[in-house]
Design an enzyme around this catalytic site. Structure first.
Site, short mmCIF file in Angstrom:
data_model
loop_
_atom_site.label_atom_id
_atom_site.label_comp_id
_atom_site.label_asym_id
_atom_site.label_seq_id
_atom_site.Cartn_x
_atom_site.Cartn_y
_atom_site.Cartn_z
N GLY A 286 0.84 4.20 -2.99
CA GLY A 286 0.78 5.65 -2.82
C GLY A 286 1.91 6.35 -3.55
O GLY A 286 1.72 7.37 -4.20
N LYS A 287 3.12 5.79 -3.46
CA LYS A 287 4.27 6.40 -4.13
C LYS A 287 4.18 6.22 -5.65
O LYS A 287 4.69 7.04 -6.41
CB LYS A 287 5.57 5.80 -3.60
CG LYS A 287 5.86 6.20 -2.15
CD LYS A 287 5.87 7.71 -1.97
CE LYS A 287 6.32 8.12 -0.59
NZ LYS A 287 6.25 9.60 -0.40
N VAL B 42 0.84 -1.20 0.00
CA VAL B 42 0.00 0.00 0.00
C VAL B 42 0.87 1.25 0.00
O VAL B 42 0.56 2.24 -0.67
CB VAL B 42 -0.96 -0.01 1.20
CG1 VAL B 42 -1.81 1.26 1.23
CG2 VAL B 42 -1.87 -1.23 1.13
N TYR B 43 1.96 1.22 0.75
CA TYR B 43 2.90 2.34 0.73
C TYR B 43 3.41 2.58 -0.69
O TYR B 43 3.46 3.72 -1.19
CB TYR B 43 4.05 2.04 1.68
CG TYR B 43 5.08 3.13 1.81
CD1 TYR B 43 4.95 4.12 2.78
CD2 TYR B 43 6.20 3.17 0.99
CE1 TYR B 43 5.89 5.13 2.92
CE2 TYR B 43 7.16 4.17 1.11
CZ TYR B 43 6.99 5.15 2.08
OH TYR B 43 7.94 6.14 2.20
N ALA B 44 3.79 1.49 -1.38
CA ALA B 44 4.29 1.60 -2.75
C ALA B 44 3.20 2.08 -3.70
O ALA B 44 3.47 2.81 -4.66
CB ALA B 44 4.84 0.25 -3.22
#
Length: 288
Positions: free
Chosen positions: A134-135, A130-132
């Site tokens: 967003g990025k 999920v972090y990736a």
């Protein structure tokens, strides 16, 4: 300069005013001008309010550095709906909200420098989904708005930092050796120099990602391989047979737009890239 920081924990929970005020005071002590701001850029209203603070204080907006971020690093199946939403609202939503808030002002002045913060998470690893995501959204905003801003005097780039920050060090707190390595080799001041370069009026590039990793600065880019052209309609078996050549990165291009990517594909198919097939894939509004 407006220093915005709601002062949350690295997982996005809670709020605290000291971080923003501490940085603003440090800038003032060094001879600069700064005000602290606590608006939440994960909301449209918060981003607009932050932009208004800068306009009220200095009358214009020349530079935006999008650095809002939180970190919840766990396997996808262990993340709650609320945690997923919080990560995406901060990284993708916060960046988009600020871009929308400053864009009309920069376009009206015919000048702007925007520096987004991306991440090595784009390369993938466990616990980063999920972090990736967003990025990845930040990457798309960077490349697309670089094209939109080209005729407006706005340059949009991104920094991909490796740095000893509160977020990164907390993520490494169980690994003393790596904590020491990151603290020693990747001080945040090295990243600051790259950000300052990308924010400067003389920056020569737009739509690019600079990798700020300690004393090493490199470029991260999207590329497309030469690929293989099938003489007939390709079948799944044909694709499988040619996978080594399809995946080979010995020869590649780095298209700077969707139109450039289409032109490359047309050229590989033996179709001329001029005349009616030189497609303009911009929006109708942008063509008028």
């Amino acid at each position: 300069m407006v220093v915005n920081d709601v002062g949350t924990g690295i997982d996005g929970r809670g709020a605290s005013s000291p971080p923003a005020y501490a940085v603003a005071e440090e800038i003032e002590a060094s001879g600069g001008q700064a005000v602290a701001d606590l608006h939440d850029v994960a909301t449209t209203a918060g981003a607009r309010a932050l932009a208004e603070v800068a306009l009220e204080q200095w009358g214009r907006l020349d530079v935006l550095v999008n650095n809002a971020g939180i970190s919840i690093l766990r396997p996808l199946g262990e993340l709650s709906d609320q945690e997923c939403r919080r990560v995406l609202d901060t990284h993708a939503g916060g960046t988009l909200n600020m871009l929308r808030a400053v864009w009309p002002h920069m376009a009206g002045c015919g000048y702007g420098r925007i520096v987004n913060t991306c991440s090595d998470a784009l390369f993938g690893d466990t616990g980063l989904s999920v972090y990736a995501a967003g990025k990845g959204a930040v990457l798309g905003l960077t490349t697309s708005l670089a094209s939109e801003g080209a005729g407006l005097g706005i340059k949009v780039n991104a920094v991909v930092p490796i740095a000893a920050t509160r977020m990164s060090l907390e993520a490494l707190q169980d690994d003393e050796r790596m904590t020491a390595v990151v603290s020693d080799l990747f001080p945040a001041r090295h990243v600051a120099s790259v950000v300052a370069f990308l924010a400067h009026e003389s920056v020569p590039c737009t739509g690019e990602l600079l990798h700020a990793a300690g004393r090493r600065v490199g470029r991260i880019f999207l590329g497309v391989t030469e690929g293989v052209v099938c003489e007939e309609d390709p079948t799944p078996e044909w694709v499988g047979e040619h996978v080594p050549r399809i995946r080979s990165t010995e020869q590649f291009r780095t298209p700077q737009s969707v139109s450039a990517s289409m032109a490359f594909s047309l050229a590989r198919l033996g179709v001329g890239g001029t005349g009616p097939l030189a497609l303009d894939l911009t929006t109708p509004a942008a063509r008028t």
